[in-house]
Enzyme design. Sequence first.
Site, mmCIF file in Angstrom:
data_model
loop_
_atom_site.group_PDB
_atom_site.id
_atom_site.type_symbol
_atom_site.label_atom_id
_atom_site.label_comp_id
_atom_site.label_asym_id
_atom_site.label_seq_id
_atom_site.Cartn_x
_atom_site.Cartn_y
_atom_site.Cartn_z
ATOM 1 N N TYR A 153 -21.207 31.339 -72.503
ATOM 2 C CA TYR A 153 -20.962 32.739 -72.129
ATOM 3 C C TYR A 153 -20.371 33.535 -73.298
ATOM 4 C CZ TYR A 153 -20.698 36.134 -68.277
ATOM 5 O OH TYR A 153 -20.883 37.205 -67.448
ATOM 6 N N LYS A 160 -15.879 40.209 -70.315
ATOM 7 C CA LYS A 160 -15.484 40.169 -68.895
ATOM 8 C C LYS A 160 -13.966 40.124 -68.763
ATOM 9 C CE LYS A 160 -19.428 40.330 -66.631
ATOM 10 N NZ LYS A 160 -19.830 41.621 -66.045
HETATM 11 N N1 LIG Z 1 -26.313 37.114 -62.470
HETATM 12 C C1 LIG Z 1 -25.183 36.464 -62.564
HETATM 13 O O1 LIG Z 1 -25.131 35.233 -62.606
HETATM 14 C C2 LIG Z 1 -23.896 37.234 -62.598
HETATM 15 C C3 LIG Z 1 -22.695 36.580 -62.271
HETATM 16 C C4 LIG Z 1 -21.508 37.284 -62.310
HETATM 17 C C5 LIG Z 1 -21.509 38.631 -62.678
HETATM 18 N N2 LIG Z 1 -22.697 39.240 -62.997
HETATM 19 C C6 LIG Z 1 -22.666 40.650 -63.386
HETATM 20 O O2 LIG Z 1 -23.392 41.430 -62.474
HETATM 21 C C7 LIG Z 1 -23.771 42.634 -63.120
HETATM 22 C C8 LIG Z 1 -25.240 42.926 -62.847
HETATM 23 O O3 LIG Z 1 -26.017 41.951 -63.495
HETATM 24 P P1 LIG Z 1 -27.269 41.226 -62.841
HETATM 25 O O4 LIG Z 1 -27.015 39.778 -62.944
HETATM 26 O O5 LIG Z 1 -27.620 41.825 -61.536
HETATM 27 O O6 LIG Z 1 -28.407 41.499 -63.923
HETATM 28 P P2 LIG Z 1 -29.451 42.696 -64.176
HETATM 29 O O7 LIG Z 1 -30.101 42.403 -65.470
HETATM 30 O O8 LIG Z 1 -30.313 42.856 -62.998
HETATM 31 O O9 LIG Z 1 -28.488 43.963 -64.333
HETATM 32 C C9 LIG Z 1 -27.850 44.344 -65.541
HETATM 33 C C10 LIG Z 1 -27.972 45.842 -65.603
HETATM 34 O O10 LIG Z 1 -27.229 46.405 -66.700
HETATM 35 C C11 LIG Z 1 -27.937 47.571 -67.074
HETATM 36 N N3 LIG Z 1 -27.513 48.071 -68.371
HETATM 37 C C12 LIG Z 1 -27.455 47.402 -69.560
HETATM 38 N N4 LIG Z 1 -27.058 48.256 -70.539
HETATM 39 C C13 LIG Z 1 -26.845 49.488 -69.958
HETATM 40 C C14 LIG Z 1 -26.438 50.760 -70.436
HETATM 41 N N5 LIG Z 1 -26.155 50.973 -71.724
HETATM 42 N N6 LIG Z 1 -26.340 51.785 -69.547
HETATM 43 C C15 LIG Z 1 -26.623 51.604 -68.243
HETATM 44 N N7 LIG Z 1 -27.030 50.410 -67.721
HETATM 45 C C16 LIG Z 1 -27.136 49.372 -68.575
HETATM 46 C C17 LIG Z 1 -29.392 47.118 -67.065
HETATM 47 O O11 LIG Z 1 -30.266 48.211 -67.026
HETATM 48 C C18 LIG Z 1 -29.433 46.306 -65.787
HETATM 49 O O12 LIG Z 1 -29.805 47.133 -64.696
HETATM 50 C C19 LIG Z 1 -23.400 42.479 -64.590
HETATM 51 O O13 LIG Z 1 -22.129 43.066 -64.818
HETATM 52 C C20 LIG Z 1 -23.284 40.968 -64.726
HETATM 53 O O14 LIG Z 1 -22.461 40.554 -65.794
HETATM 54 C C21 LIG Z 1 -23.889 38.582 -62.956
#
Ligand SMILES: NC(=O)c1ccc[n+]([C@@H]2O[C@H](COP(=O)([O-])OP(=O)(O)OC[C@H]3O[C@@H](n4cnc5c(N)ncnc54)[C@H](O)[C@@H]3O)[C@@H](O)[C@H]2O)c1
Length: 259
Positions: A153, A160
Site C-alpha cells: 500500500y 490514508k
Molecule cells: N477498493 C478497496 O479495496 C478500498 C478499500 C478501502 C478504501 N477504499 C477507498 O474507497 C475510495 C473509492 O475507491 P474505489 O475502490 O471505489 O475505486 P474507484 O476507482 O472506483 O474510485 C476512485 C475514484 O477516485 C476518483 N478520482 C481520482 N482522482 C480524482 C480527482 N483528481 N478528482 C476527482 N476524482 C478523482 C476516480 O475518478 C474514481 O472515481 C477511495 O478513497 C479508496 O481509497 C477502497
Amino acid sequence: MILEGKRLLITGVITKDSIAFHAAEQAQREGASVLLSSFGRVRRMTERAAQKLPEPVDVLELDVNKDSDLEALTASVRERWGEVDGALHAIAYAPEDSLGGRFMTAPADSAMQAFQTSAFSLKSLAAALAPLMPSGASIVGLDFDASVAWPIYDWMGVAKAALESVARYLARDLGPQGIRVNLVSAGPLGTVAARGIPGFEQLADRFREQAPLGWDTSDPVPVARTICFLLSDYAQAITGEIVHVDGGFHAIGAPALSG
Ligand SMILES: NC(=O)c1ccc[n+]([C@@H]2O[C@H](COP(=O)([O-])OP(=O)(O)OC[C@H]3O[C@@H](n4cnc5c(N)ncnc54)[C@H](O)[C@@H]3O)[C@@H](O)[C@H]2O)c1
C-alpha cells in the site's frame, strides 16, 4: 427510509463496481436525491454508470485538485438545491511508482500527489460544500486502516493516515456548524482503484482468512450501508470517527490456528 429527503453529492463513481456507485444506489433506496461528480476522460464512464442507478442522475464536473471546478461545484449545487445535506468523498489516487512495494524509491512528487488527491482533497470538498450545508449535514470519506503499515500500500497508506487526520480536523472546525465528518475504513473490495495495486488479491486473501465474520471482496453493500448510516440522522452525535467495515479483521491479531 433513513435518508428520506436528503440531498447528497456523491464523488468517486467510475464504474458499477465503485464503492461510491453502491453508496449512491443504497442512498436512493433510502430516499435520498443524489448528484454524482466525475472528471475529465473518465466522466463518460461515470455517466454510463449513472444511468444504471435505480433513478438516473446528473454528473457534475469535479477534478478535486482544481479550484475552478470546486467553485463551479458550489455554484451548481446551490443553483439546483440551494442546500446540500451530505457528501461522500470516495476519491484516491497514487502514482504507480509510489505503490506496490516501491516505498523506498518513490519520488517525493509522487508521494505528494497521493497526499493531495487522496487526503487534502477531503478538506477541499468540505470547504466547497460547507457553505451550503445546514446543521445536521454529514460528510463521509473512505479509508483503508492507516493505524498500521501494509504490504504494497506504501504511499497510499501514508496518504490514508493523513486522510484520517484531515477528517478529525474537519470534525473540529465544522462541528460548531453542526456538520459531521466521519470515515468508513473498508476491507479490500475489487474496484478499478484496488485492482490497480499489484498484490491486491494476496492482501484480500489475508482478510478472508482472518476476519471473524469473513470478508467478501465482491460485496460492497455492507460498506455502502454504513456510509448511508453515517450520512443519516441516526449518526447525529457521531463525528471524527472511523468505522471499520472489514468483517472484524482489524480487531484480530492473527488468523485462527488450525487444529
Ligand atoms: N477498493 C478497496 O479495496 C478500498 C478499500 C478501502 C478504501 N477504499 C477507498 O474507497 C475510495 C473509492 O475507491 P474505489 O475502490 O471505489 O475505486 P474507484 O476507482 O472506483 O474510485 C476512485 C475514484 O477516485 C476518483 N478520482 C481520482 N482522482 C480524482 C480527482 N483528481 N478528482 C476527482 N476524482 C478523482 C476516480 O475518478 C474514481 O472515481 C477511495 O478513497 C479508496 O481509497 C477502497
